[in-house]
Motif scaffolding. Structure first.
Motif: not given
Length: 353
Positions: A133-155
């Motif tokens: 769920p935190l990844a989802g929260e970060l996606d919403v946060l970052i997507s609200g910024l201009a020209h910004s995209h979020f990807i989750s990439c655990p290793v």
């Protein structure tokens, strides 16, 4: 496209092959994993005749940033003085210790960029192990910024695997962003990309599933070592048996550490990290109603090992500042009446008549 690379990266190349040489890349978090990831990223192959753009790094303590810069030079590493400075990078990669730190850092990044909105595409890449769920929260946060995209990439991989650029990369999020990052990361940081689609919560879920398999296998191995010790079978024999019947490289590495009582977490995966991940897996099992009893047991073992280590610190008898998560065997040993961290300090087996 190179045929071998095509089998490791499930995307066609971006419109311009690879990451544009003019793009700036920032890396936040130079812990036991992040240090090697950042180092390998800074040393990535650059097309002939193209001057390298230094990797911009920021860590809460500057000593690790300075260590990396001393190793590679100012031509490859630039140290950001604060979050504001690193926010100017086109691609921002984070590798952080826990969910609280991740939320704090992304909150700070978002505040800076709301005051000074990006004017061109910016990609955020979160590589830590976090609750979905935190990844989802970060996606919403970052997507609200201009020209910004979020990807989750655990290793997947320990620090020694990160050192060799052999991490397994799990990606979810914006498709075009994944393409850009995949060709940036392979083979510079990892050996292969697993694509989990656009739902950013799928990647951390997948990572926790993998960690549950590893942790469950470690608990079984720890119990086998403990029973063997009680029965008078040398740990070297048990370690050989693991190699014969369960020859998974990762598991064999953990078993070898248990056999040698090598619980130094400085060059491994910390006990606290193991407790965090076990707690995350248990939250998933409760959410989906899919019990994993062995993870419940392993979680208890990890907490027991931490309690023993804490007591030793208070007494001034500890030999290690930071424990590796293979120290979970301490819980099994104590339950069996053995020394928690020194397998050779045990009573001889006495058979009652």
């Amino acid at each position: 496209m190179d045929h071998k690379l095509a089998n490791l990266v499930p995307y066609s190349r971006p419109a311009t092959p690879g990451i544009h040489s003019s793009q700036t890349i920032g890396f936040i978090g130079l812990g036991s994993m992040g240090f090697y990831m950042a180092r390998n990223l800074a040393k990535r192959a650059i097309p002939p005749g193209v001057p390298p753009t230094p990797l911009v790094v920021w860590n809460r303590t500057i000593d690790k940033s300075q260590k990396l810069q001393n190793q590679l030079g100012k031509e490859l590493i630039t140290i950001a003085k604060d979050i504001d400075e690193i926010c100017s990078c086109d691609i921002l990669i984070t590798n952080l210790s826990n969910d609280e730190v991740v939320k704090d850092i992304y909150g700070k990044l978002a505040r800076v960029l709301k005051l000074s909105p990006p004017v061109k595409t910016k990609i955020f890449v979160e590589t830590s192990t976090i609750l979905p769920p935190l990844a989802g929260e970060l996606d919403v946060l970052i997507s609200g910024l201009a020209h910004s995209h979020f990807i989750s990439c655990p290793v997947f991989g320990r620090p020694n695997v990160a050192d060799k650029a052999q991490l397994l990369l799990v990606m979810a999020g914006d498709y075009r962003s994944k393409k850009e990052v995949a060709y940036l990361f392979v083979p510079a940081v990892g050996r292969k990309v697993v694509d989990l689609g656009e739902n950013v919560e799928k990647a951390p879920t997948f990572k926790l599933l993998g960690n549950s398999m590893i942790l469950g296998a470690m608990e079984v191995v720890a119990e086998a070592f403990t029973l063997g010790s009680k029965a008078g079978i040398e740990p070297e024999r048990i370690n050989d048996l693991i190699g014969d019947i369960l020859p998974a490289p990762g598991l064999m590495g953990y078993a070898d550490r248990m056999m040698r009582d090598d619980f130094n977490g400085v060059d491994g995966f910390s006990l606290e990290g193991g407790i965090k991940d076990a707690s995350h897996v248990r939250r998933l099992t409760a959410q989906y109603g899919a019990p994993m009893p062995i993870i419940d047991i392993a979680h208890q073992r990890l907490i027991t090992a931490r309690a023993i280590h804490t007591a030793q610190k208070e007494e001034g008898t500890e030999t290690l500042d930071l424990l590796d998560w293979t120290a979970l065997i301490a819980g099994s040993r104590v339950a069996a009446g053995l020394d928690p961290f020194h397998s050779r300090k045990r009573k001889a087996v006495v058979e009652e008549a």
